[in-house]
Write a protein that holds these residues in place. Structure first.
Motif, mmCIF file in Angstrom:
data_model
loop_
_atom_site.group_PDB
_atom_site.id
_atom_site.type_symbol
_atom_site.label_atom_id
_atom_site.label_comp_id
_atom_site.label_asym_id
_atom_site.label_seq_id
_atom_site.Cartn_x
_atom_site.Cartn_y
_atom_site.Cartn_z
ATOM 1 N N VAL A 69 69.471 -4.701 61.953
ATOM 2 C CA VAL A 69 69.857 -3.515 62.719
ATOM 3 C C VAL A 69 71.068 -3.822 63.586
ATOM 4 O O VAL A 69 71.172 -4.898 64.183
ATOM 5 C CB VAL A 69 68.695 -3.035 63.610
ATOM 6 C CG1 VAL A 69 69.089 -1.762 64.360
ATOM 7 C CG2 VAL A 69 67.437 -2.797 62.783
ATOM 8 N N LEU B 197 70.745 -0.616 59.109
ATOM 9 C CA LEU B 197 70.582 0.496 60.037
ATOM 10 C C LEU B 197 71.510 0.298 61.231
ATOM 11 O O LEU B 197 71.582 -0.801 61.774
ATOM 12 C CB LEU B 197 69.129 0.566 60.513
ATOM 13 C CG LEU B 197 68.800 1.507 61.676
ATOM 14 C CD1 LEU B 197 68.984 2.969 61.272
ATOM 15 C CD2 LEU B 197 67.359 1.260 62.170
ATOM 16 N N ARG C 94 72.877 -5.967 56.819
ATOM 17 C CA ARG C 94 72.468 -4.990 57.821
ATOM 18 C C ARG C 94 72.190 -3.671 57.099
ATOM 19 O O ARG C 94 72.861 -3.337 56.120
ATOM 20 C CB ARG C 94 73.571 -4.777 58.853
ATOM 21 C CG ARG C 94 74.222 -6.043 59.391
ATOM 22 C CD ARG C 94 73.389 -6.798 60.371
ATOM 23 N NE ARG C 94 74.168 -7.853 61.014
ATOM 24 C CZ ARG C 94 73.670 -8.857 61.703
ATOM 25 N NH1 ARG C 94 72.362 -8.936 61.870
ATOM 26 N NH2 ARG C 94 74.441 -9.771 62.241
ATOM 27 N N CYS D 107 72.328 1.966 65.008
ATOM 28 C CA CYS D 107 71.874 2.879 66.051
ATOM 29 C C CYS D 107 72.962 3.010 67.119
ATOM 30 O O CYS D 107 73.392 2.008 67.697
ATOM 31 C CB CYS D 107 70.581 2.367 66.692
ATOM 32 S SG CYS D 107 69.197 2.270 65.527
ATOM 33 N N ALA E 272 63.362 0.650 62.526
ATOM 34 C CA ALA E 272 63.438 -0.531 61.659
ATOM 35 C C ALA E 272 62.145 -0.672 60.854
ATOM 36 O O ALA E 272 62.182 -0.924 59.637
ATOM 37 C CB ALA E 272 63.691 -1.785 62.497
ATOM 38 N N ALA F 59 68.543 -5.818 68.782
ATOM 39 C CA ALA F 59 69.166 -5.652 67.463
ATOM 40 C C ALA F 59 69.747 -6.968 66.964
ATOM 41 O O ALA F 59 70.120 -7.835 67.757
ATOM 42 C CB ALA F 59 70.254 -4.588 67.530
#
Length: 409
Positions: free
Chosen positions: A352, A197, A195, A199, A342, A368
């Motif tokens: 993500v 990112l 992974r 959010c 992304a 995600a």
């Protein structure tokens, strides 16, 4: 003769056990087909699966040599011949789908393990490996009356595909409700370990407040706005409509109150540890919020968040107008922003993580690779694939496979 032999050794863990046993095997040119080791409370369990092509006499000498080496180390050893049929069945299993089941609680007891493993067995999943990810607990901690801030995590690697995924998740949800635990069930793929990112929703996710409610209190309309907020978070009202109604009630609020509210915001448990750890690991982080940029930027500066997308309060002559500038960040907009980030970072959506608590977070949780509902409303908890309700935000590190001993702070 050709033989597949399983050698199991157990006893007090100490240096040199694996070397002693494999050294004896080198003398006959044994081929290692599999090897595995676990240590629990300084007690060793070692297994070595080997292929032998030896005469009966040399085989007997080998087993005797291994036995002598084990005796010298005060280790128990036993031997088992594996049939070709059983070996082929074992080899064929490597292509099966694998999942990771993560058990999270303030402290873990036998009921939780029994309940979880009963569910995996019921749904035809075979456990390959069990690992404790949380740290060792001292006697002082075990005897403490207040374990409210503790955390414990055990990870299960399981093989197989459930016939009814909805039924499996329902069983895990029932277990969670009964024993105050969180259970995550995710595919064990290369993306899980890569992974890049994360959010976050802001209000009631990163912070323990709904900022619009705090603004409403300052404007003297706290009860009216709080009622609308709760209904929206439960999914009973369309977000844009409810947002417009709440904003209208803030008309005339003095801009000067924003700084005071920002300074009083409390981070949710584990937020600072999680984001600090993610930064050190090279992750990018983002706030995607239906709240306000002013407070998002405040948290960005405090925590080192990379991106902030939220609503921009319209202020004229030092007064809130009751409107926002630009596109309203609702649930669909959050999902679009996540996909945009992304693409900008050059990563797949599977890389993500999205974290939120309200109904307007469901779209981004669903797109995600790992969507986590954090201390979420009932509708969101029932709809999201993964929930954390009993621990802090830093429990997300366990879902990524990190161990407490991997000190990052």
């Amino acid at each position: 003769m050709n033989e597949i032999l399983l050698i199991n050794a157990s006893g007090q863990d100490k240096p040199g056990v694996t070397h002693a046993l494999t050294h004896a095997l080198t003398q006959v040119g044994a081929r290692v087909l599999d090897i595995g080791q676990a240590v629990i409370h300084d007690t060793l369990a070692l297994g070595i699966l080997v292929e032998l092509r030896l005469s009966a006499e040399v085989r007997a000498e080998l087993l005797n040599a291994i036995q002598q080496a084990a005796t010298a180390l005060d280790i128990q050893v036993r031997f088992q011949t594996i049939t070709p049929e059983r070996y082929e069945h074992w080899a064929e299993q490597q292509g099966k789908t694998r999942h990771i089941v993560t058990l999270l609680a303030r402290q873990i007891d036998a009921r939780m393990i029994a309940g979880l493993t009963g569910i995996t067995s019921k749904h035809g999943l075979n456990i390959d490996m069990i690992s404790r990810l949380s740290g060792r607990v001292s006697l002082a901690e075990l005897n403490a009356d207040d374990l409210a801030q503790g955390s414990a995590c055990v990870e299960f690697s399981v093989r197989g595909t459930p016939a009814d995924m909805a039924a499996l998740r329902a069983d895990f949800m029932d277990l969670s409700a009964e024993l105050n635990v969180d259970v995550a069930f995710q595919r064990d793929t290369v993306y899980r370990r890569n992974r890049r990112l994360v959010c976050f929703d802001m209000d009631s996710t990163l912070i323990d407040a709904e900022v619009i409610d705090e603004l409403a209190k300052a404007a003297g309309v706290g009860e009216q706005v709080a009622e609308i907020t709760e209904a929206a978070m439960r999914g009973e009202l369309d977000f844009k409509q409810s947002f417009a109604r709440r904003m209208a009630l803030l008309k005339g609020l003095d801009e000067s109150v924003l700084a005071g509210i920002a300074a009083q915001l409390q981070l949710n448990e584990g937020a600072e540890k999680l984001i600090s750890s993610l930064k050190k690991l090279g992750y990018k982080t983002a706030i995607l919020s239906g709240g306000f940029n002013y407070f998002g930027r405040y948290l960005q500066a405090k925590l080192g968040i990379d991106y902030v997308y939220a609503n921009e309060l319209d202020i004229v002559d030092g007064k809130v107008t009751g409107e926002v500038k630009g596109i309203v960040v609702d649930g669909q907009r959050k999902a679009e922003l996540l996909a945009m980030l992304a693409k900008q970072e050059g990563i797949a959506l599977e890389q993500v993580i999205a974290v939120g608590d309200g109904a307007n977070d469901l779209p981004m949780l669903s797109v995600a690779g790992l969507g986590v509902a954090f201390r979420a409303k009932p509708l969101v908890k029932a709809s999201a694939e993964h929930n954390i309700s009993n621990l802090g935000l830093d429990a997300i590190l366990y879902l990524l496979g990190f161990r407490e001993r991997d000190k990052l702070l």
